[in-house]
Motif scaffolding. Structure first.
Motif, PDB file in Angstrom:
ATOM      1  N   ALA A  10      54.245  -4.422  41.463  1.00 17.57           N
ATOM      2  CA  ALA A  10      53.870  -3.005  41.525  1.00 17.57           C
ATOM      3  C   ALA A  10      52.660  -2.729  40.643  1.00 17.57           C
ATOM      4  N   ASP A  11      52.625  -3.348  39.484  1.00 19.80           N
ATOM      5  CA  ASP A  11      51.500  -3.167  38.570  1.00 19.80           C
ATOM      6  C   ASP A  11      50.206  -3.673  39.210  1.00 19.80           C
ATOM      7  N   LYS A  12      50.298  -4.784  39.912  1.00 22.63           N
ATOM      8  CA  LYS A  12      49.133  -5.371  40.586  1.00 22.63           C
ATOM      9  C   LYS A  12      48.599  -4.425  41.666  1.00 22.63           C
ATOM     10  N   VAL A  13      49.509  -3.859  42.454  1.00 24.56           N
ATOM     11  CA  VAL A  13      49.121  -2.928  43.507  1.00 24.56           C
ATOM     12  C   VAL A  13      48.541  -1.649  42.904  1.00 24.56           C
ATOM     13  N   LEU A  14      49.162  -1.184  41.836  1.00 26.10           N
ATOM     14  CA  LEU A  14      48.720   0.054  41.189  1.00 26.10           C
ATOM     15  C   LEU A  14      47.282  -0.054  40.680  1.00 26.10           C
ATOM     16  N   ALA A  17      45.029   0.757  43.466  1.00 22.87           N
ATOM     17  CA  ALA A  17      45.289   2.024  44.150  1.00 22.87           C
ATOM     18  C   ALA A  17      44.200   3.053  43.839  1.00 22.87           C
ATOM     19  N   PRO A  18      44.060   4.042  44.722  1.00 25.25           N
ATOM     20  CA  PRO A  18      43.098   5.116  44.463  1.00 25.25           C
ATOM     21  C   PRO A  18      43.432   5.868  43.172  1.00 25.25           C
ATOM     22  N   LEU A  19      42.429   6.476  42.586  1.00 25.05           N
ATOM     23  CA  LEU A  19      42.590   7.189  41.324  1.00 25.05           C
ATOM     24  C   LEU A  19      43.677   8.257  41.399  1.00 25.05           C
ATOM     25  N   GLU A  20      43.769   8.986  42.498  1.00 24.73           N
ATOM     26  CA  GLU A  20      44.775  10.046  42.601  1.00 24.73           C
ATOM     27  C   GLU A  20      46.191   9.472  42.569  1.00 24.73           C
ATOM     28  N   VAL A  21      46.385   8.284  43.118  1.00 21.68           N
ATOM     29  CA  VAL A  21      47.698   7.635  43.082  1.00 21.68           C
ATOM     30  C   VAL A  21      48.009   7.191  41.656  1.00 21.68           C
ATOM     31  N   ARG A  22      47.036   6.608  40.982  1.00 18.00           N
ATOM     32  CA  ARG A  22      47.241   6.185  39.588  1.00 18.00           C
ATOM     33  C   ARG A  22      47.528   7.388  38.696  1.00 18.00           C
ATOM     34  N   ASP A  23      46.828   8.501  38.923  1.00 14.62           N
ATOM     35  CA  ASP A  23      47.074   9.717  38.137  1.00 14.62           C
ATOM     36  C   ASP A  23      48.481  10.252  38.380  1.00 14.62           C
ATOM     37  N   ALA A  24      48.919  10.253  39.654  1.00 12.54           N
ATOM     38  CA  ALA A  24      50.271  10.705  39.983  1.00 12.54           C
ATOM     39  C   ALA A  24      51.309   9.804  39.329  1.00 12.54           C
ATOM     40  N   PHE A  25      51.046   8.503  39.321  1.00 15.02           N
ATOM     41  CA  PHE A  25      51.969   7.566  38.688  1.00 15.02           C
ATOM     42  C   PHE A  25      52.048   7.822  37.183  1.00 15.02           C
TER      43      PHE A  25
END
Length: 66
Positions: A10-14, A17-25
């Motif tokens: 999951a960390d690798k995929v994150l 990931a797009p910035l908005e997904v990383r921010d949501a996470f």
């Protein structure tokens, strides 16, 4: 205070990931660490449940597309 364990996969995929997904996470992780399950349950779009079997006593939480 709660702790968050992130699978290596999951960390690798994150990281890709797009910035908005990383921010949501990051927002989800902060809510969990500061407010625990009650904080997550108070916000629509998050799913949280107890695990069973080998992981009994632990929880799984996920962020769904809104």
């Amino acid at each position: 205070m709660w702790s968050v364990e992130i699978a290596k996969s999951a960390d690798k995929v994150l990281k890709k990931a797009p910035l908005e997904v990383r921010d949501a996470f990051d927002a989800w992780k902060n809510i969990i660490q500061l407010s625990g399950v009650q904080g997550i349950k108070a916000i629509n779009g998050y799913r949280d449940h107890l695990l069973h079997g080998e992981w009994e006593g632990a929880r799984s939480s996920s962020l769904n597309a809104k």
